[in-house]
Design a protein around this motif. Structure first.
Motif, short mmCIF file in Angstrom:
data_model
loop_
_atom_site.label_atom_id
_atom_site.label_comp_id
_atom_site.label_asym_id
_atom_site.label_seq_id
_atom_site.Cartn_x
_atom_site.Cartn_y
_atom_site.Cartn_z
N ASN A 20 53.86 -19.35 -14.93
CA ASN A 20 52.49 -18.92 -14.65
C ASN A 20 51.81 -19.95 -13.75
O ASN A 20 52.37 -21.00 -13.45
CB ASN A 20 51.71 -18.66 -15.94
N GLY A 22 49.33 -22.01 -14.16
CA GLY A 22 49.12 -23.33 -14.76
C GLY A 22 50.39 -24.15 -14.78
O GLY A 22 50.37 -25.36 -14.52
N GLU A 23 51.51 -23.51 -15.09
CA GLU A 23 52.79 -24.21 -15.11
C GLU A 23 53.19 -24.66 -13.71
O GLU A 23 53.75 -25.74 -13.53
CB GLU A 23 53.87 -23.31 -15.72
N ASP A 26 51.10 -27.71 -12.85
CA ASP A 26 51.66 -28.89 -13.52
C ASP A 26 52.94 -29.37 -12.84
O ASP A 26 53.14 -30.57 -12.62
CB ASP A 26 51.95 -28.58 -14.99
N ARG A 38 44.83 -23.66 -10.03
CA ARG A 38 45.40 -22.35 -10.31
C ARG A 38 44.91 -21.34 -9.29
O ARG A 38 45.65 -20.45 -8.87
CB ARG A 38 45.04 -21.93 -11.73
N THR A 81 40.99 -14.94 -26.16
CA THR A 81 41.34 -16.31 -26.53
C THR A 81 42.44 -16.30 -27.57
O THR A 81 43.39 -17.10 -27.50
CB THR A 81 40.10 -17.06 -27.04
N LYS A 84 45.63 -15.85 -25.81
CA LYS A 84 46.05 -17.10 -25.16
C LYS A 84 46.66 -18.06 -26.17
O LYS A 84 47.69 -18.68 -25.90
CB LYS A 84 44.85 -17.77 -24.49
N ARG A 87 50.08 -17.17 -27.06
CA ARG A 87 51.03 -17.50 -25.99
C ARG A 87 51.31 -18.99 -25.91
O ARG A 87 52.13 -19.44 -25.13
CB ARG A 87 50.48 -17.04 -24.63
N GLY A 88 50.54 -19.77 -26.67
CA GLY A 88 50.74 -21.21 -26.65
C GLY A 88 49.78 -21.95 -25.74
O GLY A 88 49.91 -23.16 -25.57
N ASP A 89 48.82 -21.23 -25.15
CA ASP A 89 47.82 -21.88 -24.30
C ASP A 89 46.74 -22.51 -25.18
O ASP A 89 46.48 -22.03 -26.28
CB ASP A 89 47.17 -20.87 -23.36
N PRO A 90 46.08 -23.55 -24.68
CA PRO A 90 45.01 -24.17 -25.48
C PRO A 90 43.75 -23.30 -25.47
O PRO A 90 43.54 -22.48 -24.58
CB PRO A 90 44.75 -25.49 -24.75
N PRO A 92 40.13 -22.61 -24.57
CA PRO A 92 39.28 -23.16 -23.50
C PRO A 92 38.20 -24.07 -24.10
O PRO A 92 37.66 -23.77 -25.17
CB PRO A 92 38.65 -21.92 -22.87
#
Length: 151
Positions: A20, A22-23, A26, A38, A81, A84, A87-90, A92
């Protein structure tokens, strides 16, 4: 100092590999020391005709077709949220205190979210039924699988 250029072939390879935005940000920062956002990856993808990278929200979290007038309601933001987080996302930062309180409120008050597209508010809290299982939402009658509450 001149801005570094996004390495086209490598970013395209990463997108095709399923990373994605974000990945990819990074990866570029760590591997190539390139600082991009992003949004920059999104624009880069769009300009090259790449498919949109919008993760699907699981039907067990948002099982309804949402009317345009309800698409910016806080309950919908909190449900997104939840998707998210699963899915393992933090969470926000702007929801760091609201989201956990909301989850706790649903649990302690025995509520689930339902959607009434014909109403002004759209989203409503309703008492949990046995048929809701551990779901966050009241599933429409045409969807049979009850989602599981995780956490």
């Amino acid at each position: 100092m001149a801005a570094k250029v996004i390495p086209d072939q490598e970013v395209e390879r990463l997108i095709k590999a399923g990373l994605n935005q974000g990945e990819i940000v990074d990866y570029l920062r760590e591997k190539h020391h390139i600082q991009v956002t992003r949004k920059a990856i999104s624009l880069w993808s769009r300009r090259r005709g790449m498919p949109r990278q919008r993760p699907a929200t699981p039907v067990d979290i948002i099982p309804w077709k949402i009317e345009p007038q309800h698409r910016h309601k806080q309950i919908l933001t909190l449900l997104r949220t939840e998707a998210k987080v699963r899915r393992g996302d933090p969470v926000p930062p702007r929801l760091a205190s609201t989201y956990p309180r909301w989850r706790e409120m649903l649990r302690t008050e025995g509520l689930v979210v339902d959607y009434k597209p014909e109403s002004e508010e759209g989203f409503v809290y309703v008492p949990r039924r046995k048929s809701d299982g551990d779901a966050l939402v009241r599933m429409p009658k045409d969807i049979t699988a009850a989602p599981r509450w995780e956490g």
